[in-house]
Design a protein around this motif. Structure first.
Motif, PDB file in Angstrom:
ATOM      1  N   GLY B  66      -1.303   3.050   0.684  1.00  0.00           N
ATOM      2  CA  GLY B  66      -2.518   2.627   1.101  1.00  0.00           C
ATOM      3  C   GLY B  66      -3.354   2.293  -0.059  1.00  0.00           C
ATOM      4  N   GLY B  67      -2.937   2.255  -1.388  1.00  0.00           N
ATOM      5  CA  GLY B  67      -4.007   2.053  -2.273  1.00  0.00           C
ATOM      6  C   GLY B  67      -3.332   2.100  -3.628  1.00  0.00           C
ATOM      7  N   ASP B  68      -4.357   2.028  -4.601  1.00  0.00           N
ATOM      8  CA  ASP B  68      -3.855   2.305  -6.145  1.00  0.00           C
ATOM      9  C   ASP B  68      -5.084   2.529  -6.953  1.00  0.00           C
ATOM     10  N   ILE B  69      -5.109   3.064  -8.119  1.00  0.00           N
ATOM     11  CA  ILE B  69      -6.381   3.280  -8.980  1.00  0.00           C
ATOM     12  C   ILE B  69      -7.320   2.342  -8.984  1.00  0.00           C
ATOM     13  N   GLY B  70      -7.058   0.944  -8.967  1.00  0.00           N
ATOM     14  CA  GLY B  70      -7.968  -0.033  -8.891  1.00  0.00           C
ATOM     15  C   GLY B  70      -8.751  -0.213  -7.760  1.00  0.00           C
ATOM     16  N   ARG B  71      -8.226  -0.095  -6.636  1.00  0.00           N
ATOM     17  CA  ARG B  71      -8.898  -0.086  -5.151  1.00  0.00           C
ATOM     18  C   ARG B  71      -9.775   1.232  -5.289  1.00  0.00           C
ATOM     19  N   LEU B 103       1.947  -3.602 -19.526  1.00  0.00           N
ATOM     20  CA  LEU B 103       1.059  -4.829 -18.947  1.00  0.00           C
ATOM     21  C   LEU B 103       1.324  -5.111 -17.427  1.00  0.00           C
ATOM     22  N   SER B 104       2.413  -5.049 -16.868  1.00  0.00           N
ATOM     23  CA  SER B 104       2.617  -5.705 -15.493  1.00  0.00           C
ATOM     24  C   SER B 104       1.747  -4.682 -14.549  1.00  0.00           C
ATOM     25  N   ASP B 105       1.815  -3.350 -14.996  1.00  0.00           N
ATOM     26  CA  ASP B 105       1.021  -2.321 -14.249  1.00  0.00           C
ATOM     27  C   ASP B 105      -0.588  -2.749 -14.410  1.00  0.00           C
ATOM     28  N   LEU B 106      -0.786  -2.993 -15.537  1.00  0.00           N
ATOM     29  CA  LEU B 106      -2.315  -3.065 -15.751  1.00  0.00           C
ATOM     30  C   LEU B 106      -2.536  -4.665 -14.805  1.00  0.00           C
ATOM     31  N   GLU B 107      -1.893  -5.431 -14.757  1.00  0.00           N
ATOM     32  CA  GLU B 107      -2.234  -6.735 -14.157  1.00  0.00           C
ATOM     33  C   GLU B 107      -2.168  -6.542 -12.760  1.00  0.00           C
ATOM     34  N   LYS B 108      -1.184  -5.531 -12.027  1.00  0.00           N
ATOM     35  CA  LYS B 108      -1.382  -5.359 -10.501  1.00  0.00           C
ATOM     36  C   LYS B 108      -2.730  -4.663 -10.346  1.00  0.00           C
ATOM     37  N   ILE B 109      -2.897  -3.539 -11.326  1.00  0.00           N
ATOM     38  CA  ILE B 109      -4.332  -2.812 -11.043  1.00  0.00           C
ATOM     39  C   ILE B 109      -5.617  -3.934 -11.007  1.00  0.00           C
TER      40      ILE B 109
END
Lengths: 349, 349
Positions: B66-71, B103-109
């Protein structure tokens, strides 16, 4: 994963690596909102005459010669707002601690925050506290964010620039014009050398205190003198990063003289011992100013009358006949000053 | 050092431990500045009609159902501003990463931050990036701070309260009056159960998505209906902490009915399995409202017309004949609802 696919210490070190990361990853967030927005890659933004800035502080050790993470957290954000020409009024304070962090250390840090906020005349108005399990965070991280308003002194200063340029309403690099004098408010490198010498296991000690201090009151006095095109504090990446930033964003060249850069003897000795470049050292209580030449004398005089500007001096000027940043060395040669790839020391702020 | 001298996970868990820490250590920073300052211990402050708020996010895992640290980072600060009655306009974004973070995780966030900011119609205007050595930080911490202005809808809403009370100009607990209805905007506990079920090694799985969402647009619509005395999101410490906060700050009692609290079947099952209290579970996309009784029907109608308020329901009311928070249980008894000592799960936000 190759090294290209992961975050390295250099990505947070204020040089070319960090600039690439910001341009490649974070710029997608930019929607050109506000008078000075994300696209300016400045240390603060301006929205409806409110200046907003944020910084997270991870410095190690948390208590060092001349300061601590609390004093740094207040000064850093206050200075980012002041460098835009803003008058900082309120800060938020968000602390993340490791489980097991000593309450007495937290109390010392909060006392230092209180003292520095009083010194800067800013108010801590809201906060947040989080705790992470033991082993998942090295001690403590502090974020301060702040808002500032537009002081009348800034209006006066911008008006002094009107005769020979169309300045922005704020202190930004596009205000620079050929002939502007580059002034630094004091000795360079004190903060980084103090941090290094406070670390265990580095094997060198220097009797140097960090310069960490809020500069907002000094900045208001300088704006009252007038003629200031831009101001910036040489933090991560030091003078080298700052001057390259100005040169890139203004499209002008910058010429400085090595012999004019004020450096403490202990700092010079440490730099030679450690093989570092003085231009890349970070500072937390210094401002670099680009000043219209007819105001140079008065600005220096005002600086010299303040303890924070006692050793201020002109180190160079803005030129249109050169590109990039060039330094005349003490032995009379010239060298290009490149943008550092990043501060050589992790966690200096 | 005894346990009393160190920071524990409970100090960051949104209950009585955290409140003590704030009162004993952080309150010394308070200088009573601003219309709503630090002394209110609210999630945001108000200075010259500018609402300011900050939050650091340490949630684990960083990507969850349902989400991630960015949302979460965008929604959390947007909601804190909206709960005060403010209209969030700009956010700062400060990221601290561990060396080696993909870096790919950062981009997703960052993509998720962008999408959520667009959904909330707020702008990311400034930022900061720091990197810590491998082993000194578990992956990533994000701080967002934000500013909001005073929307005309808030003026309208406050005016609807004037006939029977002297309300603050903002949504604060002192606006509460006996007879106000307590409304929750939807099902309780989704975020915390989703986080738990997304963790490895917990040994249970629930098909529950986090409710994490920006609530600012919904809040503006509700203010247009009128009659809202206060609004608050039940994050760390859940409904139990929120209602105790309201009761303490208003000096009034709150009476709720257990059977009226909307809870998903999967969440109820998980809570029973895990032995947790539904009232203490954190939420990241829900609002609890104290509403003047003559506006109850219209507020519920407006809520039901929005996907974020589809399951809104009245769960109780403010009373002057009781003190503290009392819940009528499903079996017909009554129990006091105490302030939790802290969220039972570390790093839920």
């Amino acid at each position: 994963m190759s090294n290209k696919d992961i975050i390295t210490l250099l990505h947070g070190a204020g040089g070319s690596y960090m600039h690439s990361l910001i341009k490649n990853v974070f710029m997608k967030l930019n929607d050109n909102y506000g008078e000075v927005g994300l696209e300016m890659l400045d240390d603060a933004a301006v929205i409806n005459d409110t200046v907003i800035s944020t910084d997270s502080f991870i410095v190690r050790p948390i208590f060092f010669k001349g300061g601590d993470i609390g004093r740094l957290s207040v000064s850093g954000t206050v200075n980012d707002i002041a460098m835009m020409g803003g008058n900082p009024i309120a800060l938020s304070l968000a602390i993340v601690m490791e489980e097991g962090f000593p309450l007495s250390d937290l109390e010392k840090i909060v006392d230092s925050i209180k003292k520095t906020a009083e010194e800067a005349d800013v108010h801590i108005v809201t906060g947040d506290t989080k705790v992470m399990e033991k082993g998942s965070l090295d001690k403590i991280i502090i974020n301060t964010s702040g808002i500032g308003n537009r002081p009348p002194q800034l209006d006066y200063n911008i008006n002094t620039l009107r005769k020979n340029r169309q300045p922005s309403r704020w202190l930004v690099p596009t205000n620079l014009r050929p002939g502007d004098k580059i002034i630094v408010s004091g000795t360079i490198g004190d903060h980084e050398i103090s941090i290094l010498s406070s670390r265990e296991g580095i094997g060198f000690e220097a009797n140097v205190k960090s310069d960490v201090a809020p500069l907002n009151k000094l900045m208001l006095k300088l704006l009252e003198v007038g003629g200031i095109a831009d101001a910036k504090d040489p933090t991560r990446g030091g003078l080298a990063d700052l001057l390259n930033d100005w040169s890139e964003k203004s499209g002008l060249g910058i010429y400085i003289k090595e012999e004019d850069i004020p450096v403490r003897e202990e700092v010079r000795a440490a730099v030679e011992f450690l093989g570092m470049d003085i231009l890349e050292l970070s500072n937390e209580g210094k401002v670099v100013l680009a000043v219209s030449p007819e105001y140079e004398k008065d600005v220096l005089e005002e600086l010299h009358s303040d303890p924070l500007g006692k050793y201020a001096t002109t180190i160079g000027e803005v030129r249109k006949d050169i590109s990039g940043v060039i330094m005349e060395t003490v032995i009379g040669g010239q060298r290009y000053v490149g943008r550092p790839i990043g501060s050589p020391v992790p966690r200096i702020c």
